[in-house]
Design an enzyme around this catalytic site. Structure first.
Site, short mmCIF file in Angstrom:
data_model
loop_
_atom_site.label_atom_id
_atom_site.label_comp_id
_atom_site.label_asym_id
_atom_site.label_seq_id
_atom_site.Cartn_x
_atom_site.Cartn_y
_atom_site.Cartn_z
N ILE A 179 0.86 -1.19 0.00
CA ILE A 179 0.00 0.00 0.00
C ILE A 179 0.89 1.24 0.00
CG2 ILE A 179 -1.83 1.22 1.24
CD1 ILE A 179 -2.82 -1.41 2.30
N GLU A 180 0.47 2.26 -0.76
CA GLU A 180 1.40 3.34 -1.09
C GLU A 180 1.83 4.19 0.09
OE1 GLU A 180 -1.32 5.53 -3.90
OE2 GLU A 180 -0.21 7.23 -3.13
N GLY A 181 1.08 4.21 1.16
CA GLY A 181 1.50 4.98 2.32
C GLY A 181 2.77 4.43 2.97
N HIS B 98 3.29 10.63 -6.94
CA HIS B 98 3.69 10.46 -5.54
C HIS B 98 5.16 10.06 -5.43
CE1 HIS B 98 1.94 9.06 -1.40
NE2 HIS B 98 2.90 9.93 -1.27
#
Lengths: 255, 318
Positions: A50-52, B124
């Site tokens: 997950i990108e976090g 990002h």
């Protein structure tokens, strides 16, 4: 067991795209539910990224995360790397599948989540932006888009390419320097779309039960060919639906 | 993007010219705001509603700074406050809104569609690599992301030919912020910082920036830092000011200590649904300019609410 709604159908069909012994980059909402369902049901050795900055979380039923970088998303994770490092696993080739949604998608699978209108700096509608979607689309070995099938979403050409798939088709992706990956499938509320291997134009690969090829064409803003054989997907089974519903008892993402 | 953002020679000179003291850095919130100037590019640590340095953002707003560029990977309601207060004229980010359940930010739409604030969008990872290049002191980093997309033209990113294989690569430019605003779990009075849970991009942002302002949930003795030096992610000589601020991210989360207050976000966005950006101006009066101190600010939420958010956090990591 009541019949699945649109979100449930998407989550179940999407979960079936994931294989055991693989890795998946999943965004919050339906993609995360689909990955969690696959892991519970048929792919116990699937790892979510997950990108976090989260690897290998175990999502708790009823405690679904709202964002990709809050405590709920990282529950019982095996690693919490910095965000940049999480994406670099994908750049290195460690992520098999990228799961993403899409506000606006075109015939070559490119997705727009940035601006509606011709001028980026004077948009008609400003959307939240790429987040990690561009990176997932650029770096995973394969990308699967999960979205509601509506004519206004499926446009000939997106206003802005936030997340690149096959760009202008043919060899355009590789020519831009994107040597890996690309969108393989679009899972929708009406069926599954794939891409012609040469032209990279979207085409109909499968229809959901009770949906015709014509219905899919009527709900798409560009012409759609069909794959050599158009399959019919198996409807969500009772155990798939029961497991999925147990993951989101508050109906936060299942509607 | 501005040329000054990737000028690695000037950025290096600024660090060379700085005092890199192992001495006392402990100070007040008021003093930190005095180190932010109109027109600065400020990088904000954490991510979306996780470990946002809210007390520092509030202090910059209280000082009524103008013409700022806010650089943050995912931007949440702190960005809306800076837009409506007139503090930020430019936002460099990958994504902006509160979170999925609250929909597309109406403040984002009003201010960007109306041309009041410029939003420069990067992927990002690309924004992470901009901070990473800054942390490394180089003008750019090669990468395989953002290529072929329309994001390339937004910030003016260039591509390069790999001198070894001839492949086309993204040349992701460095971002050297003037000021970094960060919130950490614990630090000593000399600025050695430790973070629990998500690292986000804070360590890179600290190295990339010229001036580094940090709030910490807890100030611990130097001896405790020396007992667990492997946990230190930012060394004291990088840090210019450290302030003790319990609940320094609230209403955003701080990993293992307190969960984000989703109810508060709901109240905030409902008010915007009813009154538009006027609701944010009222919010600024009530939460930013009204309470004289951070403790007075926390009193607006009340001890019971803070305790509830602490219990939720403990539950999630147990």
């Amino acid at each position: 067991m009541t019949a699945p709604n649109a979100q449930e159908l998407l989550a179940v069909i999407a979960s079936r795209q994931l294989r055991d012994d693989t890795t998946v980059f999943a965004g919050v909402g339906v993609p995360l539910l689909a990955a969690a369902l696959a892991r519970q049901r048929h792919a116990p050795r699937l790892t979510m990224v997950i990108e976090g900055g989260i690897i290998g979380p175990e999502i708790a039923p009823g405690r679904l995360p709202i964002s990709t970088n809050e405590m709920r998303a990282g529950r019982r994770a095996t690693m919490l790397p910095a965000i940049t490092e999480a994406f670099l696993f994908a750049q290195r080739g460690f992520v098999d599948v990228g799961f993403m949604g899409g506000a606006q998608i075109d015939q070559y699978g490119n997705v727009n989540t940035s601006v509606v209108g011709a001028d980026y700096w004077k948009p008609k509608v400003r959307l939240p932006g790429t987040g990690g979607a561009n990176d997932i689309a650029s770096l995973c070995r394969e990308v699967i888009i999960v979205t509601a099938h509506e004519k206004r979403r499926f446009v000939p050409r997106v206003d802005f390419v936030t997340s690149p798939a096959w760009l202008g088709g043919g060899g355009a992706r590789a020519a831009a320097g994107l040597l890996f990956g690309g969108v393989s499938r679009v899972v929708t509320t009406l069926g599954i779309l794939d891409f012609d291997p040469a032209s990279r134009r979207m085409r109909i690969e499968a229809t959901h039960p009770g949906v015709s090829v014509e219905t899919i064409r009527e709900n798409t803003g560009f012409a759609l060919d069909t794959a050599p054989i158009v399959e019919t997907t198996a409807p969500p089974s009772a155990d798939e639906l029961a497991m999925l519903r147990a993951l989101d008892p508050e109906r936060r993402f299942l509607g | 993007m501005k040329a000054s953002e990737y000028d690695f020679v000037a950025a290096r000179r600024r660090i060379e010219a700085k005092a890199k003291s192992a001495g006392e850095k402990l100070t007040s919130l008021e003093d930190t705001a005095a180190r932010v100037k109109d027109g600065d590019t400020i990088a904000v640590g954490g991510c979306l509603f996780s470990r946002t340095p809210m007390a520092l953002v509030r202090e910059v707003l209280r000082a009524r700074r103008r013409g700022l560029t806010l650089a943050r990977n995912l931007t949440c309601h702190e960005g809306e406050l800076m837009m409506v207060a007139g503090a930020a004229e430019r936002i460099v980010t990958a994504w902006m809104s509160i979170g999925l359940p609250w929909g597309v930010s109406k403040i984002l739409r009003e201010y960007v569609e109306g041309g009041k604030v410029a939003l420069e969008e990067w992927s990002h990872l690309a924004l992470g690599l901009r901070f990473k290049a800054g942390a490394m002191g180089v003008p750019f980093l090669p990468a395989l992301t953002m290529l072929g997309s329309d994001l390339v033209g937004v910030g003016g990113m260039k591509t390069i030919e790999d001198p070894y294989t001839g492949a086309t690569l993204a040349a992701v430019p460095a971002l050297f912020p003037d000021v970094a605003l960060l919130h950490v779990h614990r630090a000593d009075r000399f600025g050695n910082c430790q973070i629990d849970g998500y690292p986000h991009m804070d360590a890179d942002i600290a190295r990339a920036a010229t001036t580094v302002l940090v709030t910490a949930e807890e100030i611990i003795p130097e001896e405790e830092i020396r007992r667990h030096p492997d946990r230190t992610v930012i060394p004291g000589f990088v840090v210019d000011a450290i302030v003790h601020v319990p609940f320094g991210s609230f209403p955003h989360e701080c990993y293992a200590l307190y969960e984000a207050d989703y109810e508060h976000f709901g109240e905030y966005t409902s008010a915007i649904d009813a009154k538009g950006s006027g609701a944010v101006r009222e919010y600024l009066d009530r939460y930013v300019h009204g309470p004289a101190s951070w403790m007075d600010y926390l009193d607006l939420f009340g001890g019971e609410r803070l305790a509830r958010q602490q219990r939720a956090a403990r539950d999630l990591v147990s």
